[in-house]
Design a protein around this motif. Structure first.
Motif, PDB file in Angstrom:
ATOM      1  N   LEU A   1      -8.808  -2.015   3.091  1.00 28.40           N
ATOM      2  CA  LEU A   1      -7.774  -2.877   3.652  1.00 28.40           C
ATOM      3  C   LEU A   1      -8.288  -3.554   4.926  1.00 28.40           C
ATOM      4  O   LEU A   1      -9.281  -3.110   5.522  1.00 28.40           O
ATOM      5  CB  LEU A   1      -6.524  -2.053   3.964  1.00 28.40           C
TER       6      LEU A   1
ATOM      7  N   ARG B   1       1.367   2.608  -3.469  1.00 26.59           N
ATOM      8  CA  ARG B   1       0.194   2.955  -4.261  1.00 26.59           C
ATOM      9  C   ARG B   1       0.395   4.217  -5.101  1.00 26.59           C
ATOM     10  O   ARG B   1      -0.060   4.257  -6.263  1.00 26.59           O
ATOM     11  CB  ARG B   1      -1.042   3.073  -3.358  1.00 26.59           C
TER      12      ARG B   1
ATOM     13  N   VAL C   1       0.828  -1.218   0.000  1.00 29.91           N
ATOM     14  CA  VAL C   1       0.000   0.000   0.000  1.00 29.91           C
ATOM     15  C   VAL C   1       0.860   1.264   0.000  1.00 29.91           C
ATOM     16  O   VAL C   1       0.421   2.323  -0.460  1.00 29.91           O
ATOM     17  CB  VAL C   1      -0.980   0.014   1.197  1.00 29.91           C
TER      18      VAL C   1
ATOM     19  N   LEU D   1      -8.373   2.846   0.209  1.00 27.00           N
ATOM     20  CA  LEU D   1      -7.422   3.323  -0.787  1.00 27.00           C
ATOM     21  C   LEU D   1      -8.078   3.328  -2.161  1.00 27.00           C
ATOM     22  O   LEU D   1      -8.856   2.418  -2.489  1.00 27.00           O
ATOM     23  CB  LEU D   1      -6.197   2.403  -0.857  1.00 27.00           C
TER      24      LEU D   1
END
Length: 505
Positions: free
Chosen positions: A97, A66, A63, A103
């Motif tokens: 998540l 990203r 993540v 996200l």
């Protein structure tokens, strides 16, 4: 005196017309030669493009990376825009998540080159996200700095799947650069979450079934590799049913010295039921699994017999002293067209260095069953759940068992007699001067089945990656030869597809 006869399109004599028709194939061959020379003269430019893409750490599982992934999609979109394509960055939503964090998913890039309704339209799928990679994992070079050694281009994502995506883009670019009409309309669908399950892509394909995909005739995927040094066309992949088997006992972890011998341990139960899944010889022991598999036909046997595959090389490559089967046909069949059980790990067990003497209160075994045609994931889920509860019941354990299927990806299989595969054979012959192997993949590419089920279009997989590229592993690479000749293959393939009769589906 009579004026000399002039050949106009209205007054062309039969002999002249026949001569022109005879010369047409030569004209096509000449054009391909010219395009192949163009590719050769621009290969350094193509390698630099791959270097730029590999430098972007587009790890979809991390993540923290990203922003790099979003940047990667913008880079892809901009490259296609600069070529004059009709490009869109499609918002496919958000990802939640396990910790509750939300996200944004990387946008999917779609692009279109050409909209001539008299031509076929092909859609090329690819992805530009990668598996994790760190130098300390055992790489000999920086995984995000493309490094050429002995004709091999080392870098994370080089083969899976950045070079194949670029090769398709460069194939279209070569037609443009030489001012040649694209023989077919070309669309692209390029995503950034393939390595973590293609989140959001299924919904996007469904949503655009009657818009972006409505005029697509064929779908091409190049997210796979050759089996040997011989080029290949891929016509099938296995699916995947992934299971968790959770065994829960005491309310907390226990000291094995104090409690060992007084409680029935969850780990013992779990290992017992996992051991019941498959025999030492590889036979799946879950009732109904093997019975669902289509028998190997004589035609398939012949196809497998003709495939170039060296058992000793395969054994050396995998680093084992013995394989499950000692002949090529049996081994390939069990890699591609028979299901298999693999046990992947146990969550909750002590796995760190040292000698911790603990009885885990709860452990979760993780295993998968690769699906093949005629197997239905929903049926397999029931079969596995019923079987494990039956085995567990015979243990008379007070512990609790919970079985869940977290992935249910279906297999994909194409008809090798379809004109798409005949076109593929012709293109491979044109570029490599050999007939391709027709192969299946033991792994799972779920998007192939999604495309098939949602759009109803015919699909072919055309790999250009080498058999030793090390996908997902340390020192992943794409050979310069495969990258450059693969670009020529795609150029030739577009031309071959253009000659498929419009009535073919």
């Amino acid at each position: 005196m009579k004026a000399p006869h002039t050949c106009s399109s209205e007054k062309m004599n039969p002999q002249t017309l026949l001569l022109i028709l005879l010369l047409l194939p030569a004209a096509r061959a000449f054009q391909f030669t010219r395009m192949a020379q163009y590719v050769d003269s621009h290969q350094e430019e193509y390698v630099e493009a791959l270097r730029d893409w590999v430098a972007i750490e587009s790890d979809s599982s991390n993540v923290l990376k990203r922003p790099d992934l979003h940047h990667m999609m913008e880079v892809v979109a901009q490259k296609l825009r600069l070529m004059g394509g009709t490009v869109e960055l499609v918002d496919i939503g958000e990802q939640e998540l396990p910790n509750g964090q939300i996200l944004a998913l990387p946008k999917v890039v779609t692009a279109q080159f050409g909209n001539d309704t008299s031509k076929h339209t092909v859609c090329v799928y690819g992805h530009v996200d990668v598996q994790p990679a760190k130098l300390e994992d055992g790489w000999n070079t920086d995984p995000y700095n493309l490094t050429e050694i002995n004709g091999h281009l080392y870098g994370r994502g080089a083969s899976d799947n950045k070079a194949p995506v670029l090769a398709w883009i460069h194939a279209v670019g070569a037609y443009q650069a030489l001012h040649m009409d694209l023989p077919v309309n070309v669309k692209f669908v390029i995503e950034g979450m393939e390595e973590t399950g293609s989140n959001g892509l299924d919904a996007m394909i469904l949503a655009q079934r009657n818009t972006f995909f409505s005029d697509v005739d064929y779908i091409i995927i190049s997210d796979c590799g050759w089996l040997s040094r011989r080029p290949a066309l891929t016509y099938g992949t296995r699916g995947n049913c992934y299971f968790f088997a959770e065994v829960e006992g005491p309310k907390q972890d226990l000291h094995s010295g104090v409690y060992g011998g007084s409680v029935i341990e969850p780990m013992t139960d779990l290992i017992g039921i996992l051991d019941s899944l498959i025999s030492p010889s590889g036979k799946i022991q879950i009732p109904g699994i093997r019975e669902a598999v289509a028998p190997l036909t004589d035609e398939e046997w012949k196809m497998y017999q003709d495939i170039e595959f060296d058992l000793e090389n395969y054994k050396n490559k995998t680093g084992v002293s013995q394989l499950m089967y000692d002949n090529k046909v049996d081994l390939l069949a069990h890699m591609w067209r028979y299901p298999t059980v693999s046990i992947h790990g146990i969550e909750g067990a002590f796995s760190d260095p040292g000698t911790k003497t603990v009885i885990p209160a709860k452990v979760t075994g993780k295993f998968s069953i690769r699906q093949v045609p005629n197997m239905d994931p929903a049926v397999v889920k029931t079969q596995v759940t019923d079987y494990l509860h039956s085995v567990f019941g015979k243990r008379k354990s007070p512990n609790k068992l919970k079985v869940s299927m977290v992935i249910g990806a279906k297999p994909w299989l194409a008809n090798t007699q379809h004109p798409l595969y005949e076109a593929g054979k012709a293109a491979v012959n044109k570029v490599f001067n050999v007939d391709p192997d027709l192969i299946r993949e033991g792994g799972t590419i779920p998007i192939a089945r999604t495309f098939q089920d949602v759009t109803g279009k015919s699909i072919i997989m055309i790999p250009i990656g080498g058999f030793d590229d090390g996908l997902h592993s340390q020192n992943e690479k794409m050979s310069r030869y495969n990258y450059i000749e693969g670009t020529k293959l795609f150029i030739a393939y577009l031309n071959e597809v253009s000659q498929i009769k419009k009535t073919s589906v």
